[in-house]
Scaffold this motif. Structure first.
Motif, mmCIF file in Angstrom:
data_model
loop_
_atom_site.group_PDB
_atom_site.id
_atom_site.type_symbol
_atom_site.label_atom_id
_atom_site.label_comp_id
_atom_site.label_asym_id
_atom_site.label_seq_id
_atom_site.Cartn_x
_atom_site.Cartn_y
_atom_site.Cartn_z
ATOM 1 N N ILE A 207 0.590 -1.185 -0.070
ATOM 2 C CA ILE A 207 0.127 -0.030 -0.004
ATOM 3 C C ILE A 207 0.934 1.217 -0.045
ATOM 4 N N THR A 208 0.479 2.299 -0.954
ATOM 5 C CA THR A 208 1.462 3.316 -0.934
ATOM 6 C C THR A 208 0.957 4.267 0.603
ATOM 7 N N THR A 209 2.310 4.405 1.066
ATOM 8 C CA THR A 209 2.089 4.930 2.176
ATOM 9 C C THR A 209 3.099 6.161 2.649
ATOM 10 N N ILE A 210 2.257 7.200 3.092
ATOM 11 C CA ILE A 210 3.308 8.487 3.274
ATOM 12 C C ILE A 210 3.202 8.754 4.941
ATOM 13 N N PHE A 211 4.543 8.906 5.340
ATOM 14 C CA PHE A 211 4.718 8.601 6.808
ATOM 15 C C PHE A 211 5.312 9.893 7.406
ATOM 16 N N VAL A 212 4.730 10.659 8.071
ATOM 17 C CA VAL A 212 5.114 11.977 8.520
ATOM 18 C C VAL A 212 5.881 11.691 9.933
ATOM 19 N N THR A 213 7.178 12.172 10.056
ATOM 20 C CA THR A 213 7.913 11.987 11.153
ATOM 21 C C THR A 213 8.941 13.395 11.359
ATOM 22 N N HIS A 214 9.197 13.493 12.524
ATOM 23 C CA HIS A 214 10.487 14.324 12.877
ATOM 24 C C HIS A 214 11.736 13.521 13.163
ATOM 25 N N ASP A 215 11.458 12.499 13.131
ATOM 26 C CA ASP A 215 12.560 11.409 13.915
ATOM 27 C C ASP A 215 13.527 10.751 12.603
ATOM 28 N N GLN A 216 14.608 11.263 12.454
ATOM 29 C CA GLN A 216 15.353 11.003 11.419
ATOM 30 C C GLN A 216 15.522 9.554 11.282
ATOM 31 N N GLU A 217 15.615 9.066 12.515
ATOM 32 C CA GLU A 217 16.070 7.386 12.543
ATOM 33 C C GLU A 217 15.047 6.649 12.046
ATOM 34 N N GLU A 218 13.768 6.988 12.561
ATOM 35 C CA GLU A 218 12.825 6.481 12.132
ATOM 36 C C GLU A 218 12.385 6.511 10.558
ATOM 37 N N ALA A 219 12.602 7.788 10.034
ATOM 38 C CA ALA A 219 12.582 7.796 8.591
ATOM 39 C C ALA A 219 13.622 6.998 7.751
#
Ligand code: ADP
Ligand code: MG
Length: 373
Positions: A207-219
């Motif tokens: 599934i096409t997913t857009i994931f917002v985060t401020h955590d670089q490690e997570e991204a």
């Protein structure tokens, strides 16, 4: 499943521009992260895609549909928020079934029954059609909540609540899954587990997913590609390895991973080697540049602490250890070199000795590991 194409998106709030020149080309099945510090416009971008904000200008396409005129529920986006936004008085099953049932009621032109349904739900009289029951149970199994179906969501842990939110979004079979800082309220350990759960489900369902985060490690650990945002604009889009090894600006070099960033002046350039003056030291880099004033970027793991005098580096410096931080399989040193403070990561194996504050060391950096921007 849909691609998401955003062109020249701009958003003003009462005359103040909070987003501009946003271009995104997110491929079908891609896991795409929007990464940036708080207030840079990640949520606003997401809300424009979902249809909760209308852009001041620009276009948004999901699949081949221009969604500008479509209401949020017609865009076929599933959303998961930081605050799980569940119905606390309903059990897990009802939370997940709710939107699906309403969609079915609407489809059958039974719109008036939606109110009746909600009232029945509150008095626990509701009977779901077999297909809905199966769909909900399947998705609950998928997020490993089968045993909790009859519990109130308020009785669940944070991680379980987030999985209900995920199930509720997925049960609608959205074309695009939008997740806005979904892990921020979880503790560190759970956050790591949930990263894996989300990634597994995303890859399974493609599934096409857009994931917002401020955590670089997570991204970095989750996304196929990342857009780094700052002050309402996108600075760079790339794979995690692109961004890490080829940051286009010092901000990205610092935000994506840790970097030593030193201002310098180019003093010579020949045979593919650029020499840069930093204070009273010179450093060689393989980066070619037309600039005179540059930022010298060196990743902490690319500085070697030399043992003995045998190592032969084109860039070698004397330094003094300021602090040592033991991090399990690495030791991070803060080392003073001239008037600069460098961060240096060394791998640590049991039995290795850790250098002490005040100890003098020799450091080596290969010119291939010195980036100029
Ligand atoms: P992020 O999610 O990256 O933290 P946001 O998209 O929430 O950033 O916010 C970006 C900027 O837009 C911030 O300066 C914020 O104050 C502003 N903003 C967001 N929503 C509104 C709104 N409804 N009205 C006015 N300003 C807003
Ligand atoms: Mg936000």
């Amino acid at each position: 499943m849909g691609s998401v194409v955003v062109e020249q998106l701009r958003k003003d709030f009462s005359g103040v521009t909070v987003l501009q020149n946003i271009d995104l080309d997110i491929k079908e099945g891609e896991f795409f992260a929007l990464l940036g510090p708080s207030g840079c416009g990640k949520t606003t971008t997401m809300r424009c895609i979902a249809g909760f904000e209308s852009p001041t200008s620009g276009t948004i396409k999901i699949g081949d549909r221009d969604v500008a005129k479509l209401a949020p529920n017609e865009r076929n986006c599933g959303m998961v928020f930081q605050s799980y936004a569940l119905f606390p008085h309903m059990n897990v099953f009802d939370n997940v079934a709710y939107s699906l049932n309403i969609k079915e009621l609407r489809k059958g032109n039974l719109f008036k029954k939606v109110g009746v349904y909600t009232r029945m739900l509150n008095s626990k009289l509701v009977k779901y059609p077999k297909e809905i029951e199966k769909k909900v149970m399947d998705i609950l199994e998928y997020v490993e909540l089968t045993d909790h179906a009859k519990k109130l969501t308020s009785e669940l842990s944070g991680g379980q609540q987030q999985r209900v939110a995920l199930a509720r979004a997925l049960v609608m079979e959205p074309e695009v899954l939008l997740m806005d800082e979904p892990l921020s309220n979880l503790d560190l350990k759970l956050r790591h587990t949930m990263r894996n759960t989300i990634r597994r489900i995303q890859q399974d369902l493609k599934i096409t997913t857009i994931f917002v985060t401020h955590d670089q490690e997570e991204a970095m650990s989750m996304a196929d590609r990342i857009a780094v945002m700052k002050d309402g604009e996108i600075l760079q889009i790339g794979t995690p390895t692109d961004l890490y090894s080829n940051p286009k600006t010092p901000f990205i070099a610092d935000f994506v991973g840790t970097s030593n960033i030193l201002p310098g002046k180019v003093v010579a350039s020949d045979n593919g080697i650029t020499t840069v003056q930093i204070g009273n030291q010179q450093i060689k880099s393989v980066t070619q540049t037309d600039k005179t004033d540059v930022q010298v970027i060196i990743r902490p793991e690319n500085i070697n602490v030399l043992n003995g005098g045998s190592d032969d580096y084109d860039n070698a410096f004397e330094g003094t250890i300021q602090f040592a931080t033991y991090l399990g399989n690495t030791v991070r040193y803060d080392i003073k070199v001239g008037e600069h403070q460098l961060v240096v990561d060394t791998t640590y194996e049991s039995g290795d000795s850790i250098k002490r504050s005040g100890e003098k060391v020799r450091l080596g950096v290969s010119p291939e590991r010195v980036l100029l921007i």
